[in-house]
Design an enzyme around this catalytic site. Structure first.
Site, PDB file in Angstrom:
ATOM      1  N   CYS A 170      -3.548   0.788   6.548  1.00 47.35           N
ATOM      2  CA  CYS A 170      -3.782  -0.076   7.723  1.00 47.35           C
ATOM      3  C   CYS A 170      -4.615   0.647   8.760  1.00 47.35           C
ATOM      4  O   CYS A 170      -5.497   0.061   9.370  1.00 47.35           O
ATOM      5  CB  CYS A 170      -2.453  -0.525   8.306  1.00 47.35           C
ATOM      6  SG  CYS A 170      -1.326   0.841   8.590  1.00 47.35           S
ATOM      7  N   GLU A 215       3.816  -4.901  12.276  1.00 43.74           N
ATOM      8  CA  GLU A 215       2.803  -3.865  12.036  1.00 43.74           C
ATOM      9  C   GLU A 215       1.745  -4.506  11.154  1.00 43.74           C
ATOM     10  O   GLU A 215       1.980  -4.748   9.968  1.00 43.74           O
ATOM     11  CB  GLU A 215       3.431  -2.663  11.318  1.00 43.74           C
ATOM     12  CG  GLU A 215       4.430  -1.887  12.147  1.00 43.74           C
ATOM     13  CD  GLU A 215       3.775  -1.063  13.258  1.00 43.74           C
ATOM     14  OE1 GLU A 215       2.533  -1.059  13.384  1.00 43.74           O
ATOM     15  OE2 GLU A 215       4.521  -0.426  14.012  1.00 43.74           O
ATOM     16  N   GLU A 268       6.613   1.418  15.509  1.00 44.18           N
ATOM     17  CA  GLU A 268       7.578   2.089  14.639  1.00 44.18           C
ATOM     18  C   GLU A 268       7.499   3.582  14.949  1.00 44.18           C
ATOM     19  O   GLU A 268       6.507   4.062  15.497  1.00 44.18           O
ATOM     20  CB  GLU A 268       7.247   1.825  13.160  1.00 44.18           C
ATOM     21  CG  GLU A 268       7.406   0.355  12.818  1.00 44.18           C
ATOM     22  CD  GLU A 268       7.399   0.073  11.323  1.00 44.18           C
ATOM     23  OE1 GLU A 268       6.357   0.278  10.680  1.00 44.18           O
ATOM     24  OE2 GLU A 268       8.447  -0.353  10.809  1.00 44.18           O
ATOM     25  N   ASN A 272       0.808  -1.232   0.000  1.00 42.22           N
ATOM     26  CA  ASN A 272       0.000   0.000   0.000  1.00 42.22           C
ATOM     27  C   ASN A 272       0.841   1.283   0.000  1.00 42.22           C
ATOM     28  O   ASN A 272       0.511   2.238  -0.689  1.00 42.22           O
ATOM     29  CB  ASN A 272      -1.017  -0.009   1.142  1.00 42.22           C
ATOM     30  CG  ASN A 272      -0.392  -0.175   2.498  1.00 42.22           C
ATOM     31  OD1 ASN A 272       0.765  -0.595   2.631  1.00 42.22           O
ATOM     32  ND2 ASN A 272      -1.142   0.151   3.527  1.00 42.22           N
TER      33      ASN A 272
HETATM   34  P1  NAD Z   1       0.744  -9.640   3.233  1.00 44.63           P
HETATM   35  O1  NAD Z   1       0.819 -10.098   4.649  1.00 44.63           O
HETATM   36  O2  NAD Z   1       0.047 -10.464   2.260  1.00 44.63           O
HETATM   37  O3  NAD Z   1       2.201  -9.378   2.644  1.00 44.63           O
HETATM   38  C1  NAD Z   1       3.123  -8.537   3.287  1.00 44.63           C
HETATM   39  C2  NAD Z   1       4.527  -8.968   2.915  1.00 44.63           C
HETATM   40  O4  NAD Z   1       4.792 -10.251   3.478  1.00 44.63           O
HETATM   41  C3  NAD Z   1       4.786  -9.113   1.419  1.00 44.63           C
HETATM   42  O5  NAD Z   1       6.081  -8.619   1.144  1.00 44.63           O
HETATM   43  C4  NAD Z   1       4.726 -10.606   1.217  1.00 44.63           C
HETATM   44  O6  NAD Z   1       5.449 -11.060   0.099  1.00 44.63           O
HETATM   45  C5  NAD Z   1       5.355 -11.116   2.490  1.00 44.63           C
HETATM   46  N1  NAD Z   1       5.036 -12.493   2.868  1.00 44.63           N
HETATM   47  C6  NAD Z   1       3.987 -13.252   2.480  1.00 44.63           C
HETATM   48  N2  NAD Z   1       4.021 -14.459   3.067  1.00 44.63           N
HETATM   49  C7  NAD Z   1       5.116 -14.460   3.852  1.00 44.63           C
HETATM   50  C8  NAD Z   1       5.680 -15.413   4.746  1.00 44.63           C
HETATM   51  N3  NAD Z   1       5.121 -16.611   4.955  1.00 44.63           N
HETATM   52  N4  NAD Z   1       6.791 -15.080   5.422  1.00 44.63           N
HETATM   53  C9  NAD Z   1       7.352 -13.858   5.267  1.00 44.63           C
HETATM   54  N5  NAD Z   1       6.865 -12.920   4.431  1.00 44.63           N
HETATM   55  C10 NAD Z   1       5.756 -13.216   3.729  1.00 44.63           C
HETATM   56  O7  NAD Z   1       0.097  -8.192   3.343  1.00 44.63           O
HETATM   57  P2  NAD Z   1      -0.303  -7.224   2.123  1.00 44.63           P
HETATM   58  O8  NAD Z   1      -1.541  -7.771   1.516  1.00 44.63           O
HETATM   59  O9  NAD Z   1       0.886  -6.941   1.293  1.00 44.63           O
HETATM   60  O10 NAD Z   1      -0.631  -5.874   2.900  1.00 44.63           O
HETATM   61  C11 NAD Z   1      -1.885  -5.545   3.363  1.00 44.63           C
HETATM   62  C12 NAD Z   1      -1.960  -5.729   4.860  1.00 44.63           C
HETATM   63  O11 NAD Z   1      -0.915  -4.989   5.500  1.00 44.63           O
HETATM   64  C13 NAD Z   1      -3.230  -5.194   5.457  1.00 44.63           C
HETATM   65  O12 NAD Z   1      -3.738  -6.100   6.432  1.00 44.63           O
HETATM   66  C14 NAD Z   1      -2.802  -3.907   6.148  1.00 44.63           C
HETATM   67  O13 NAD Z   1      -3.635  -3.501   7.203  1.00 44.63           O
HETATM   68  C15 NAD Z   1      -1.440  -4.256   6.599  1.00 44.63           C
HETATM   69  N6  NAD Z   1      -0.626  -3.065   6.824  1.00 44.63           N
HETATM   70  C16 NAD Z   1      -0.272  -2.728   8.102  1.00 44.63           C
HETATM   71  C17 NAD Z   1       0.438  -1.575   8.340  1.00 44.63           C
HETATM   72  C18 NAD Z   1       0.835  -1.176   9.731  1.00 44.63           C
HETATM   73  O14 NAD Z   1       1.751  -0.369   9.875  1.00 44.63           O
HETATM   74  N7  NAD Z   1       0.201  -1.670  10.779  1.00 44.63           N
HETATM   75  C19 NAD Z   1       0.790  -0.751   7.290  1.00 44.63           C
HETATM   76  C20 NAD Z   1       0.416  -1.108   6.003  1.00 44.63           C
HETATM   77  C21 NAD Z   1      -0.293  -2.268   5.792  1.00 44.63           C
END
Ligand code: NAD
Length: 463
Positions: free
Chosen positions: A269, A235, A443, A139
């Site tokens: 998020c 996060e 963070e 995002n």
């Molecule tokens: P995701 O969990 O699908 O992917 C995040 C990252 O993790 C990607 O780089 C992905 O390739 C990697 N990944 C996937 N499987 C993995 C594994 N088994 N081990 C290690 N890494 C792995 O999330 P997304 O769809 O990219 O992002 C959306 C989500 O992120 C939403 O739930 C959003 O709320 C959250 N988010 C949180 C924050 C925060 O600061 N709290 C900020 C932005 C987004």
């Protein structure tokens, strides 16, 4: 990719889709396991020298900020291409990343003397950990990477960064433009699929994993870190409530609520993901929000005047479509929007859902897209209980003409950030993190910096 300060190609590539067209825009490297090993080894080798020179680190972070300010439009274009956000927002994201780098470049790394007497001098210092594995979502690919890079590097760690496979290009560019600014091996950028992330968390080199992404993946990351007791900052997702009190002015708050919910097309998020409104104000608030939703311009982020782009990727587009269809099938009313937009790309109408309650999937789950449910309440305590009655706890907000009263209610929210009469006000000096399933650790600010350090006691005996 950037490994040990050099450009490195991978044995294979994968397509990166432009969400505004649904077509492959570019190929990105798909790192092999051996390349990850090389990147980890480079980060490990760069660590001792990097850790010892704090002033060089501060200079490098300031220089990195300058590079981002100077190239914000060029990198912003890459963000728009791969992420979908309007060009102005892409450029702002790069500028924001520069602001974060500057903030951390100047942040104190404290050495505290906690005892100095006839017996001993005792100091508490913050020591870096070694190699950090950083994993980011799609995002805010660049900003969220820098939220990790700036404090981790300032503290004296080195890093291997892996962006989301949906948005690898801006992070690849970041690695490239910082090759002249950072010593080789200090920041390595590798790209690939989810499996590459899993390899990183299981790898025996990193001492710390800094992860931003979904709750489901966050739990996997925590489990992968456990056997080696790697430190983790997580996060994760949110389902932020906004609660209006009975003296809120619908016309005045609607534009702010809309901004807090639909920024980055709802893919934030800590965006507002459900709104609780007193019965007496309900109709007016729904109408005012629907008016906002109908007035915005949705389109290809490269086009002038576009305010909201597409949803970033097909799975997320399908998820938002499914949650909205489920709500409508369950009796909710679309006061605005409600459907995907015809044509290529992953566009969805900005959607306001009325006549909906807790229990509907789009209220209980994280939609992470341009659709907002508005829920009626009669009793404030009950609204608070519903706002808190979730596994999430990222942030929330309370809206009222009386800020003191709203602050009292906000203090009852079980979440990392509780806003009054605003939402999504984030800043480098403000710690950001989630309660419950929304995360572990924070963070930003000194607290975020400490997350990239171990506390060490240096005890000098005087006897
Ligand atoms: P995701 O969990 O699908 O992917 C995040 C990252 O993790 C990607 O780089 C992905 O390739 C990697 N990944 C996937 N499987 C993995 C594994 N088994 N081990 C290690 N890494 C792995 O999330 P997304 O769809 O990219 O992002 C959306 C989500 O992120 C939403 O739930 C959003 O709320 C959250 N988010 C949180 C924050 C925060 O600061 N709290 C900020 C932005 C987004």
């Amino acid at each position: 990719m950037t490994i040990d300060g050099a450009a490195v190609a991978a044995p294979a590539t994968f397509g990166v889709i432009n969400p505004a067209t649904g077509e492959v825009a570019e190929q990105a490297p798909d790192a092999s396991r051996e390349q990850l090993d090389t990147a980890m080894a480079a980060a490990q080798a760069a660590y001792p020298a990097w850790r010892r020179d704090e002033s060089a680190r501060r200079k490098a972070l300031l220089a990195a900020a300058d590079v981002l300010f100077a190239r914000s439009e060029e990198i912003g274009r890459i963000l728009t291409l791969e992420q979908g956000k309007p060009l102005a927002d892409g450029t702002m994201e790069v500028v924001g990343a520069g602001v974060w780098l500057k903030y951390f470049a100047e942040l104190d790394l404290p050495r505290e003397v906690i005892q100095d007497d006839d017996n001993a001098v005792v100091e508490v210092v913050r020591r870096p950990m070694g190699v950090v594995a950083a994993i980011t979502p799609w995002n805010f690919p660049l900003l969220l990477a820098v939220w990790k890079i700036a404090p981790a590097l300032l503290a004296g760690n080195t890093m291997v960064l892996k962006p989301s496979p949906f948005t690898p290009l801006s992070s690849l560019k970041l690695g490239e433009v910082l090759r002249d600014v950072l010593p080789p091996g200090v920041l390595n950028v590798v790209t690939g699929g989810d499996e590459l992330g899993a390899w990183m968390t299981a790898h025996n080199t990193p001492r710390k994993i800094s992860f931003t992404g979904s709750v489901a993946t966050g739990k996997r990351v925590a489990a992968a870190a456990a056997p080696d007791l790697k430190r983790v900052t997580l996060e994760l997702g949110g389902n932020d409530p906004a609660i209006l009190l009975d003296d809120a002015d619908p016309a005045a708050v609607a534009p702010k609520l809309f901004g807090g919910a639909f920024q980055n097309n709802g893919q934030v998020c800590s965006a507002i993901k459900r709104v609780y409104v007193p019965e007496a104000l309900y109709g007016d608030v729904v109408d005012a929000l629907a008016e906002q939703a109908k007035a915005v311009k949705v389109g290809n982020g490269m086009e002038e005047g576009v305010q909201y782009g597409p949803i970033n990727n097909r799975p997320q587009y399908e998820r938002v479509s499914e949650l909205v269809a489920d709500a409508l099938a369950g009796g909710a009313r679309a006061a605005a929007g409600g459907r995907p937009i015809d044509g290529p790309g992953y566009f969805f109408e900005p959607t306001i859902l009325a006549d909906i309650a807790d229990g509907a999937r789009i209220v209980d789950e994280e939609q992470f897209g341009p659709a907002l449910p508005i829920i009626k309440y009669t009793d404030l305590d009950e609204a608070l209980a519903r706002a808190n009655g979730t596994h999430f706890g990222l942030s929330g907000s309370v809206w009222s003409a009386d800020a003191d009263r709203a602050a009292e209610v906000a203090a009852e929210l079980e979440c990392g950030t509780a806003w009054v009469n605003t939402h999504l006000a984030l800043a480098p000096h403000q710690p950001f993190g989630g309660f419950k399933w929304s995360g572990v650790g924070v963070e930003n600010g000194p607290w975020g910096l400490y997350g990239f350090t171990e506390m060490q006691v240096i005890h000098r005996s005087k006897h």
